[in-house]
Write an enzyme that holds these catalytic residues in place. Structure first.
Site, PDB file in Angstrom:
ATOM      1  N   LYS A  22     -68.812  71.179  25.165  1.00 30.45           N
ATOM      2  CA  LYS A  22     -69.640  70.621  26.255  1.00 30.45           C
ATOM      3  C   LYS A  22     -68.967  70.884  27.600  1.00 30.45           C
ATOM      4  O   LYS A  22     -69.602  71.368  28.536  1.00 30.45           O
ATOM      5  CB  LYS A  22     -69.800  69.116  26.072  1.00 30.45           C
ATOM      6  CG  LYS A  22     -70.358  68.388  27.294  1.00 30.45           C
ATOM      7  CD  LYS A  22     -70.539  66.893  27.081  1.00 30.45           C
ATOM      8  CE  LYS A  22     -69.297  66.115  27.354  1.00 30.45           C
ATOM      9  NZ  LYS A  22     -69.025  65.834  28.771  1.00 30.45           N
ATOM     10  N   ASN A  23     -67.663  70.621  27.694  1.00 29.21           N
ATOM     11  CA  ASN A  23     -66.994  70.689  28.998  1.00 29.21           C
ATOM     12  C   ASN A  23     -66.665  72.109  29.429  1.00 29.21           C
ATOM     13  O   ASN A  23     -66.118  72.312  30.510  1.00 29.21           O
ATOM     14  CB  ASN A  23     -65.751  69.801  28.991  1.00 29.21           C
ATOM     15  CG  ASN A  23     -66.140  68.336  28.907  1.00 29.21           C
ATOM     16  OD1 ASN A  23     -67.311  67.993  29.059  1.00 29.21           O
ATOM     17  ND2 ASN A  23     -65.178  67.480  28.637  1.00 29.21           N
ATOM     18  N   ARG A  93     -73.544  62.950  35.530  1.00 34.58           N
ATOM     19  CA  ARG A  93     -72.580  62.757  36.604  1.00 34.58           C
ATOM     20  C   ARG A  93     -71.905  64.058  36.991  1.00 34.58           C
ATOM     21  O   ARG A  93     -71.634  64.336  38.136  1.00 34.58           O
ATOM     22  CB  ARG A  93     -71.535  61.738  36.111  1.00 34.58           C
ATOM     23  CG  ARG A  93     -70.822  61.035  37.180  1.00 34.58           C
ATOM     24  CD  ARG A  93     -69.344  61.018  36.886  1.00 34.58           C
ATOM     25  NE  ARG A  93     -68.627  61.542  38.005  1.00 34.58           N
ATOM     26  CZ  ARG A  93     -68.159  62.787  38.078  1.00 34.58           C
ATOM     27  NH1 ARG A  93     -68.351  63.602  37.065  1.00 34.58           N
ATOM     28  NH2 ARG A  93     -67.539  63.224  39.128  1.00 34.58           N
ATOM     29  N   CYS A 117     -69.758  56.456  36.703  1.00 34.90           N
ATOM     30  CA  CYS A 117     -70.261  56.393  35.322  1.00 34.90           C
ATOM     31  C   CYS A 117     -69.536  55.248  34.631  1.00 34.90           C
ATOM     32  O   CYS A 117     -68.796  54.488  35.243  1.00 34.90           O
ATOM     33  CB  CYS A 117     -70.019  57.719  34.621  1.00 34.90           C
ATOM     34  SG  CYS A 117     -68.289  57.971  34.227  1.00 34.90           S
ATOM     35  N   ARG A 122     -66.210  57.959  40.120  1.00 29.45           N
ATOM     36  CA  ARG A 122     -65.873  59.364  39.859  1.00 29.45           C
ATOM     37  C   ARG A 122     -65.943  60.098  41.203  1.00 29.45           C
ATOM     38  O   ARG A 122     -66.914  60.742  41.525  1.00 29.45           O
ATOM     39  CB  ARG A 122     -66.839  59.968  38.850  1.00 29.45           C
ATOM     40  CG  ARG A 122     -66.877  59.242  37.520  1.00 29.45           C
ATOM     41  CD  ARG A 122     -65.629  59.423  36.669  1.00 29.45           C
ATOM     42  NE  ARG A 122     -65.463  60.762  36.160  1.00 29.45           N
ATOM     43  CZ  ARG A 122     -66.057  61.212  35.050  1.00 29.45           C
ATOM     44  NH1 ARG A 122     -66.883  60.432  34.391  1.00 29.45           N
ATOM     45  NH2 ARG A 122     -65.859  62.437  34.630  1.00 29.45           N
ATOM     46  N   PRO A 123     -64.914  59.940  42.052  1.00 28.41           N
ATOM     47  CA  PRO A 123     -64.960  60.543  43.393  1.00 28.41           C
ATOM     48  C   PRO A 123     -65.022  62.076  43.321  1.00 28.41           C
ATOM     49  O   PRO A 123     -64.628  62.677  42.318  1.00 28.41           O
ATOM     50  CB  PRO A 123     -63.645  60.089  44.021  1.00 28.41           C
ATOM     51  CG  PRO A 123     -62.760  59.770  42.881  1.00 28.41           C
ATOM     52  CD  PRO A 123     -63.635  59.285  41.777  1.00 28.41           C
ATOM     53  N   ILE A 124     -65.539  62.678  44.384  1.00 30.45           N
ATOM     54  CA  ILE A 124     -65.544  64.153  44.464  1.00 30.45           C
ATOM     55  C   ILE A 124     -64.898  64.607  45.770  1.00 30.45           C
ATOM     56  O   ILE A 124     -65.187  65.699  46.290  1.00 30.45           O
ATOM     57  CB  ILE A 124     -66.977  64.724  44.344  1.00 30.45           C
ATOM     58  CG1 ILE A 124     -67.905  64.179  45.421  1.00 30.45           C
ATOM     59  CG2 ILE A 124     -67.558  64.476  42.950  1.00 30.45           C
ATOM     60  CD1 ILE A 124     -69.214  64.932  45.522  1.00 30.45           C
ATOM     61  N   ASP A 125     -64.010  63.781  46.320  1.00 33.11           N
ATOM     62  CA  ASP A 125     -63.376  64.124  47.605  1.00 33.11           C
ATOM     63  C   ASP A 125     -62.609  65.450  47.537  1.00 33.11           C
ATOM     64  O   ASP A 125     -62.624  66.243  48.494  1.00 33.11           O
ATOM     65  CB  ASP A 125     -62.446  62.991  48.065  1.00 33.11           C
ATOM     66  CG  ASP A 125     -61.407  62.648  46.999  1.00 33.11           C
ATOM     67  OD1 ASP A 125     -61.808  62.348  45.857  1.00 33.11           O
ATOM     68  OD2 ASP A 125     -60.201  62.709  47.287  1.00 33.11           O
ATOM     69  N   LEU A 126     -62.003  65.744  46.390  1.00 32.59           N
ATOM     70  CA  LEU A 126     -61.245  67.006  46.279  1.00 32.59           C
ATOM     71  C   LEU A 126     -62.199  68.210  46.233  1.00 32.59           C
ATOM     72  O   LEU A 126     -61.899  69.277  46.776  1.00 32.59           O
ATOM     73  CB  LEU A 126     -60.369  66.983  45.026  1.00 32.59           C
ATOM     74  CG  LEU A 126     -59.315  65.867  44.977  1.00 32.59           C
ATOM     75  CD1 LEU A 126     -58.573  65.888  43.651  1.00 32.59           C
ATOM     76  CD2 LEU A 126     -58.335  65.998  46.139  1.00 32.59           C
ATOM     77  N   ASP A 306     -59.963  62.144  26.855  1.00 35.75           N
ATOM     78  CA  ASP A 306     -61.195  62.094  26.059  1.00 35.75           C
ATOM     79  C   ASP A 306     -60.921  61.795  24.595  1.00 35.75           C
ATOM     80  O   ASP A 306     -61.843  61.471  23.848  1.00 35.75           O
ATOM     81  CB  ASP A 306     -61.962  63.420  26.172  1.00 35.75           C
ATOM     82  CG  ASP A 306     -62.442  63.667  27.584  1.00 35.75           C
ATOM     83  OD1 ASP A 306     -62.838  64.803  27.889  1.00 35.75           O
ATOM     84  OD2 ASP A 306     -62.396  62.721  28.398  1.00 35.75           O
ATOM     85  N   ARG A 398     -74.856  62.804  24.235  1.00 37.54           N
ATOM     86  CA  ARG A 398     -74.467  63.622  25.403  1.00 37.54           C
ATOM     87  C   ARG A 398     -73.440  64.682  25.018  1.00 37.54           C
ATOM     88  O   ARG A 398     -73.352  65.735  25.633  1.00 37.54           O
ATOM     89  CB  ARG A 398     -73.879  62.713  26.495  1.00 37.54           C
ATOM     90  CG  ARG A 398     -74.892  61.882  27.242  1.00 37.54           C
ATOM     91  CD  ARG A 398     -74.266  61.202  28.440  1.00 37.54           C
ATOM     92  NE  ARG A 398     -73.393  62.147  29.113  1.00 37.54           N
ATOM     93  CZ  ARG A 398     -72.155  61.838  29.528  1.00 37.54           C
ATOM     94  NH1 ARG A 398     -71.679  60.628  29.347  1.00 37.54           N
ATOM     95  NH2 ARG A 398     -71.404  62.746  30.134  1.00 37.54           N
TER      96      ARG A 398
END
Ligand code: EPZ
Length: 419
Positions: A22-23, A93, A117, A122-126, A306, A398
């Site tokens: 999946k990932n 997400r 989630c 789940r920040p996305i600043d980077l 995980d 999922r």
């Protein structure tokens, strides 16, 4: 999604094929936008998150169709939009991964902020700071991301955290930038190397994936290709933990031990005999596992976050105690309360959880709290006496094509209610 019924108390015996990762397939689906052509993805898992990604691609004017059980053909030639709807962003997400590819292909993008989630914020600043480093103007006011990038320029980007998603997003944007981009402090997960291999098959010049420095020579025209997705290392870890939980002997076709060596190291310490070759991984486990040294989650090549919940489930009947430290996400012990309903002895304090092994577990009605927490309930149910009814199984769908099918292949009693 219907309830899953698992009857425990019997040793496992059998073999199953491990689905595509999946990932890995999620960033690869975003990367198809860079090719303006047709991509044939073999070993593509049929998952809710893959369906969500297909809907995003279709919303952008692309087409996708399944050919056979696990071949997905994506055509992004007729891309006609650069915006992802709020509803689609909420479905998954990790849809933030599309931002870099849309900017590279279209020069602009509009997405709503991906929600948090079950695992916490789940920040996305980077992601955003790296894209701005490449010359994108991104306005993130009001919960919507407006990105403009008439011209992306390659340069060195330093990640303060080895974020998997940020590394992937920046690799994709860098393919559309002129000149060379170097991502320092990159994540090293095997899925990053799979993305590099996919991009290379499309004609990109990417190197260094799997190390902390990834380089991309941008501005090259990319073409469609045929690519086989790597096997899912967390699904493989799940079924190894299932054998450790119930005892038994399993063989996982396509699983590659080099992708989950920290997990197999702990399972060997727990007393499992594990052998692997080019075909897959064989695992033989006794009735109850030994206690193991503390397990601390960390970025790859450390112990994968995980796999924390599923290993915890496998150790509920260990001879002694096992300590976990969850360092990647703030809220990743939500499965503990549900495991306690089956008789597990687990104490949580902040980032630490201590499992005290019990002799017996009993089946109970339990509820999935998140994807890997749901898989952990299945692992624990295999060792519990009697029947466990698992609800809210949409979380499991999922990331697992059909966990009941796979567990039955391994000799377990697992069935969807009404099956
Ligand atoms: C990927 O999530 C995986 N998802 C996750 O798997 C996995 O748990 C995670 O990597 C870590 O291995 C996919 O690949 C689709 P990160 P991602 O960015 O990319 C912080 C599963 O069960 N961070 O490496 O979102 C973040 O808060 C899922 O299959 C920032 O602070 O993970 C977290 O604490 C769950 N700012 C840490 O970094 C950012 O801009 C690791 O996150 C980005 C991340």
């Amino acid at each position: 999604m219907s309830q899953l019924i698992v009857r425990g108390g019997r040793r496992l015996e059998g073999e199953t094929e491990i689905q595509g990762a999946k990932n890995s397939v999620l960033p690869i689906l975003a990367a198809t936008l860079l090719t303006a052509g047709q991509v044939e993805l073999r070993g593509c898992p049929r998952l809710r998150d893959v369906d969500a990604s297909v809907r995003i691609l279709e919303g952008l004017g692309c087409t996708a169709r399944w050919e056979g059980a696990d071949v997905l053909v994506v055509d992004t030639q007729n891309l006609s939009g650069c915006a992802i709807s709020e509803a689609l962003m909420r479905e998954m997400r990790s849809s933030a991964i599309f931002l870099g590819a849309i900017l590279a292909r279209c020069g602009e993008a509009e997405l709503s902020y991906p929600g948090g989630c079950e695992l916490g914020p789940r920040p996305i600043d980077l992601h955003l700071s790296g894209l701005r480093d490449l010359g994108a103007e991104i306005d993130d006011a009001g919960g919507v991301l407006h990105g403009r990038a008439p011209r992306l320029q390659g340069r060195e980007i330093v990640l303060s955290l080895p974020s998997v998603g940020a590394t992937e997003n920046l690799m994709l944007a860098a393919c559309g930038a002129s000149g060379v981009t170097t991502i320092t402090g990159a994540a090293q997960e095997p899925e990053i190397l799979d993305l590099q291999n996919f991009l290379s098959a499309c004609g990109a010049k990417v190197s260094g994936a799997g190390t902390s420095t990834v380089s991309v020579e941008g501005g090259r025209p990319l073409r469609g290709c045929t690519y086989t997705v790597m096997p899912d290392r967390i699904v493989a870890a799940t079924y190894l933990c299932a054998a450790a939980s119930a005892g038994g002997e399993v063989f996982l076709r396509r699983a590659r031990e080099e992708h989950l060596s920290t997990v197999t190291a702990v399972l060997r310490e727990a007393g499992c005999a594990i052998r692997s070759d080019g075909r897959g991984i064989a695992c033989v486990c006794r009735e109850r596992p030994n206690a193991v040294h503390p397990v601390r989650t960390a970025p790859y090549p450390g112990f994968p976050t995980d796999a924390q919940a599923i290993l915890m489930a496998a150790l509920l009947r260990c001879r002694g105690a096992a300590m976990f430290e969850e360092n990647m996400f703030e809220n990743r012990y939500r499965h503990v309360g549900e495991l306690a309903r089956m008789g597990a002895g687990i104490q949580v304090s902040g980032r630490t959880a201590v499992v005290t092994g019990v002799k017996r577990l009993h089946g109970a009605p339990v509820r999935c709290t998140d994807l890997r927490g749901g898989a952990a309930l299945c692992v624990a149910a295999l060792a519990a006496e009697g029947e466990t009814e698992i609800s809210e199984t949409g979380h499991i769908a999922r990331g697992y094509e059909d966990i009941a099918r796979d567990l039955r292949n391994l000799g377990a009693y697992a069935a969807w209610a009404g099956e």
